[in-house]
Design a protein around this motif. Structure first.
Motif, PDB file in Angstrom:
ATOM      1  N   LEU A 141      -8.726  -5.475  -1.184  1.00 19.52           N
ATOM      2  CA  LEU A 141      -7.895  -5.421   0.032  1.00 19.52           C
ATOM      3  C   LEU A 141      -6.789  -6.472  -0.007  1.00 19.52           C
ATOM      4  O   LEU A 141      -5.752  -6.315   0.639  1.00 19.52           O
ATOM      5  N   LYS A 175      -9.833   6.476   2.426  1.00 24.40           N
ATOM      6  CA  LYS A 175      -9.329   7.598   1.622  1.00 24.40           C
ATOM      7  C   LYS A 175     -10.464   8.557   1.283  1.00 24.40           C
ATOM      8  O   LYS A 175     -10.283   9.755   1.207  1.00 24.40           O
ATOM      9  N   LYS A 194      -4.180   2.895   5.099  1.00 26.23           N
ATOM     10  CA  LYS A 194      -4.089   1.519   4.625  1.00 26.23           C
ATOM     11  C   LYS A 194      -4.435   0.507   5.725  1.00 26.23           C
ATOM     12  O   LYS A 194      -5.191  -0.431   5.499  1.00 26.23           O
ATOM     13  N   THR A 254       0.575  -2.502  -2.603  1.00 25.69           N
ATOM     14  CA  THR A 254       0.248  -1.116  -2.935  1.00 25.69           C
ATOM     15  C   THR A 254       1.083  -0.130  -2.112  1.00 25.69           C
ATOM     16  O   THR A 254       1.732  -0.511  -1.141  1.00 25.69           O
ATOM     17  N   ASN A 255       1.049   1.147  -2.513  1.00 26.20           N
ATOM     18  CA  ASN A 255       1.812   2.181  -1.807  1.00 26.20           C
ATOM     19  C   ASN A 255       1.133   2.559  -0.485  1.00 26.20           C
ATOM     20  O   ASN A 255       0.140   1.954  -0.094  1.00 26.20           O
ATOM     21  N   TRP A 256       1.640   3.579   0.191  1.00 21.98           N
ATOM     22  CA  TRP A 256       1.148   3.908   1.544  1.00 21.98           C
ATOM     23  C   TRP A 256      -0.321   4.327   1.562  1.00 21.98           C
ATOM     24  O   TRP A 256      -0.993   4.222   2.576  1.00 21.98           O
ATOM     25  N   LEU A 257      -0.824   4.788   0.416  1.00 21.39           N
ATOM     26  CA  LEU A 257      -2.237   5.185   0.361  1.00 21.39           C
ATOM     27  C   LEU A 257      -3.119   4.037  -0.129  1.00 21.39           C
ATOM     28  O   LEU A 257      -4.335   4.145  -0.154  1.00 21.39           O
ATOM     29  N   GLY A 258      -2.484   2.955  -0.564  1.00 21.54           N
ATOM     30  CA  GLY A 258      -3.252   1.826  -1.077  1.00 21.54           C
ATOM     31  C   GLY A 258      -3.795   2.041  -2.478  1.00 21.54           C
ATOM     32  O   GLY A 258      -4.816   1.454  -2.839  1.00 21.54           O
ATOM     33  N   SER A 259      -3.138   2.884  -3.291  1.00 25.76           N
ATOM     34  CA  SER A 259      -3.613   3.107  -4.659  1.00 25.76           C
ATOM     35  C   SER A 259      -3.346   1.875  -5.524  1.00 25.76           C
ATOM     36  O   SER A 259      -2.276   1.272  -5.443  1.00 25.76           O
ATOM     37  N   LEU A 260      -4.338   1.535  -6.345  1.00 25.82           N
ATOM     38  CA  LEU A 260      -4.222   0.329  -7.172  1.00 25.82           C
ATOM     39  C   LEU A 260      -3.574   0.656  -8.511  1.00 25.82           C
ATOM     40  O   LEU A 260      -3.972   1.598  -9.193  1.00 25.82           O
ATOM     41  N   GLN A 301      -3.227  -5.258  -0.780  1.00 25.14           N
ATOM     42  CA  GLN A 301      -2.516  -4.360   0.148  1.00 25.14           C
ATOM     43  C   GLN A 301      -1.006  -4.582   0.256  1.00 25.14           C
ATOM     44  O   GLN A 301      -0.258  -3.602   0.303  1.00 25.14           O
ATOM     45  N   PRO A 302      -0.526  -5.838   0.283  1.00 17.66           N
ATOM     46  CA  PRO A 302       0.926  -6.011   0.413  1.00 17.66           C
ATOM     47  C   PRO A 302       1.708  -5.376  -0.736  1.00 17.66           C
ATOM     48  O   PRO A 302       2.915  -5.158  -0.613  1.00 17.66           O
TER      49      PRO A 302
END
Lengths: 259, 343
Positions: free
Chosen positions: A105, B287, B222, A111-117, A108-109
């Protein structure tokens, strides 16, 4: 000793408090890259208030907070989250998170809008797990961890956020001596090796004297700031507590109870 | 967080379970139709008895579709509430949204005749009932949102939502006390909940509302994940608290409010399904959880509706009672087994 680099945090004549109730005023100090700084002072003097103000959780009353030579209020919340991370005294809301999920987490700053790593995010998470000896615990749930382990996870999350400044509110409370030293040693390593500027509040004055590059003493008046040896020479620690109860021993750098 | 890869098998199994539950739901009802005929009718053929085609396509099909929408939507709104309020006992009922819908329905069914002095049954079609319930739930939602702007503490907001629930149910009780028996009966029938009475237009409208709610939830993945750390941590990760809280509340309002308006108050699905889902999907990643709770909720709702239908008999049990009978023991079982409910 850490390399002395550019100015990360500059506090100029800062007054902190709640609405009209002033808690502390005339706070001044500067922190450079790679410095570990402890904030000490008696209960209720404003250590947490200072940290909450610097972290943007409550407004300052007056004065200036400059982060990388820019006024902290000028940062957008997303830009600020790439420069400043926090470790608070509050527990994570969901303890059902695994160690790895919680640390992830911190990315988060970025990652993209879905939070993909991305690969880079994953590398950063691995480095954080590694630095805080959490590799074997990565799939454990937070409610299964001891206090010391959980504190390491929370600091590792802040490291994964990869910010130039990390603020920690009393990272050593509830820990035994061994784990107190362990977490502070890890913070020292993080600041010196990864060139992070770290500011933390603590009641472990003797440990702070041994490990910190700088100490800020909140005493309600002058708020002396400097490296621990200087502060000892100037006898600032002697004035920290009422002298009839405890006395500071300059030779050992620790406090003694008056019998 | 870890990708959805590890849960691919679970998702496939859930999808298969959904298909089975759907077939079971479609093939059972007051009229006994052989399974082979149900299948062939679904594939477009004309069955032995012509009326079967009508029963399957015009009655059972929309009913099953409504069940899926209701189950998926209520479960998702429960998940959103539990994350937002950091409380495992939160559900769509806690913000007073469902009570608002009840108040709207009660005012229409029982209040209208009280005020005007005569019963206007001609007006009281199902559409006006849905509209009254929607207005009721959105009014309560609006008040909660105004309060949410002022009150920073989410726990306080939760309690305020509960208080709204108490106020509305008190007004409903007063209305019920003064109302005529037949109006009271109509209200009670609405509060039983039903997934079988929706017209095509209502169904299209409900689908639109649920789709919008799902879209808003997916867009907040998110910030929902960040909320798992607590609001202060979320803020330090760059999440705009006001905006995210509002988006989540609006999404819940659309889902829970819309569904309650059309299908009546349906208890326990929103509260229990997220917990059941976490038994299979051992993750907190939204997700994964969003599609998982929707699938799980749809399955549970189809099964509850199949039970309520009492196979081969003309009686239909109130769906609200069935979901409570299934949901409440599940919550108790989870508490006893794990001792602590976690979200």
């Amino acid at each position: 000793m850490a390399k002395v680099g550019k100015n990360i945090l500059s506090i100029k004549d800062l007054t902190i408090g709640y609405n009209s109730k002033m808690v502390a005023e005339h706070i001044n100090f500067d922190l450079e890259t790679g410095m570990l700084c402890g904030v000490v002072g008696i209960n209720g003097i404003g250590k947490s208030t200072l940290l909450r103000t610097l972290g943007g959780f409550q407004p300052k009353l007056s004065g200036n907070i400059l982060l990388k030579e820019q006024n902290i209020e000028k940062y957008t919340s997303s830009n600020l989250s790439k420069e400043l991370s926090v470790v608070l005294t509050e527990q994570p809301a969901s303890k059902n998170l695994t160690v790895q999920e919680l640390i992830a987490l911190g990315r988060q700053p970025y990652t993209n809008w879905l939070g993909s790593l991305t690969k880079e995010d994953k590398q950063q998470i691995e480095d954080s797990l590694d630095a805080f000896l959490l590799k074997d615990l990565r799939h454990r749930k937070c409610h299964e961890l001891s206090d010391g382990q959980l504190q390491r996870v929370l600091v590792a999350r802040a490291m994964a956020q990869d910010t130039s400044l990390i603020l920690l509110d009393e990272p050593t409370t509830h820990l035994d001596l061994y784990h107190k030293v362990q977490i502070l040693k890890m913070l020292q390593e993080l600041s010196h090796e990864k060139q992070k500027t770290i500011l933390f509040t603590t009641h472990e004055i003797d440990l702070a004297i041994q490990l910190c590059d700088r100490i800020l003493i909140l005493d309600g008046k002058e708020h002396p700031f400097g490296n621990p040896c200087e502060l000892i020479e100037q006898k600032h620690f002697n004035r920290l507590f009422p002298s009839e109860m405890v006395q500071f021993d300059a030779k050992t750098g620790s406090f003694k109870v008056n019998k | 967080m870890q990708g959805a890869k590890t849960y691919r098998i679970s998702f496939v199994l859930l999808a298969l379970a959904l298909l089975c539950a759907w077939l079971l739901n479609i093939s059972s009802g007051s009229v006994s139709i052989p399974f082979a005929d149900v299948l062939s009718t679904l594939f477009g053929e004309t069955p032995e008895i012509a009326s079967w085609k009508y029963i399957i396509w015009d009655y059972r099909f929309p009913k099953a579709f409504t069940s899926i929408l209701v189950g998926a939507g209520l479960s998702l709104s429960g998940l959103l509430m539990q994350t937002l309020f950091r409380n495992p006992l939160a559900g769509p009922f806690v913000l007073g949204i469902s009570s608002g819908a009840s108040l709207g329905a009660a005012l229409l069914l029982m209040g209208a005749s009280l005020l005007t002095g005569y019963t206007s049954f001609a007006f009281l079609g199902d559409i006006s009932l849905a509209i009254a319930a929607s207005i009721g739930s959105f009014l309560v939602l609006l008040i909660v949102m105004i309060v949410a702007q002022r009150v920073k503490d989410t726990m306080a907001l939760l309690i305020i939502g509960l208080m709204f629930g108490s106020i509305t149910s008190a007004i409903v009780s007063v209305l019920a006390y003064f109302s005529k028996a037949e109006n009271l009966q109509r209200f009670i029938f609405w509060s039983f909940g039903s997934v079988g009475n929706l017209s095509t237009n209502q169904l299209i409208l409900l689908s639109g509302i649920v789709a919008l709610g799902v879209l808003l939830s997916v867009l907040s993945v998110k910030s929902l994940n960040a909320f798992l750390l607590g609001e202060n941590y979320a803020q330090s990760l760059g999440v705009s608290l006001q905006k995210s809280r509002l988006t989540t509340i609006v999404a819940t309002g659309l889902l829970a409010g819309g569904i309650t308006a059309f299908a009546g108050p349906i208890a326990f699905v929103g509260l229990a399904v997220p917990h059941l889902t976490r038994q299979i999907f051992d993750t907190m990643e939204h997700k994964v959880l969003i599609p998982a709770v929707m699938l799980y909720g749809a399955i549970l709702m189809l099964l509850c509706d199949t039970l309520a239908q009492l196979p081969n008999s003309a009686s239909v049990l109130p769906i609200n009672a069935i979901t409570s009978l299934v949901g409440a023991p599940v919550v108790i079982w989870l508490l006893v087994r794990k001792r602590k409910m976690m979200f």
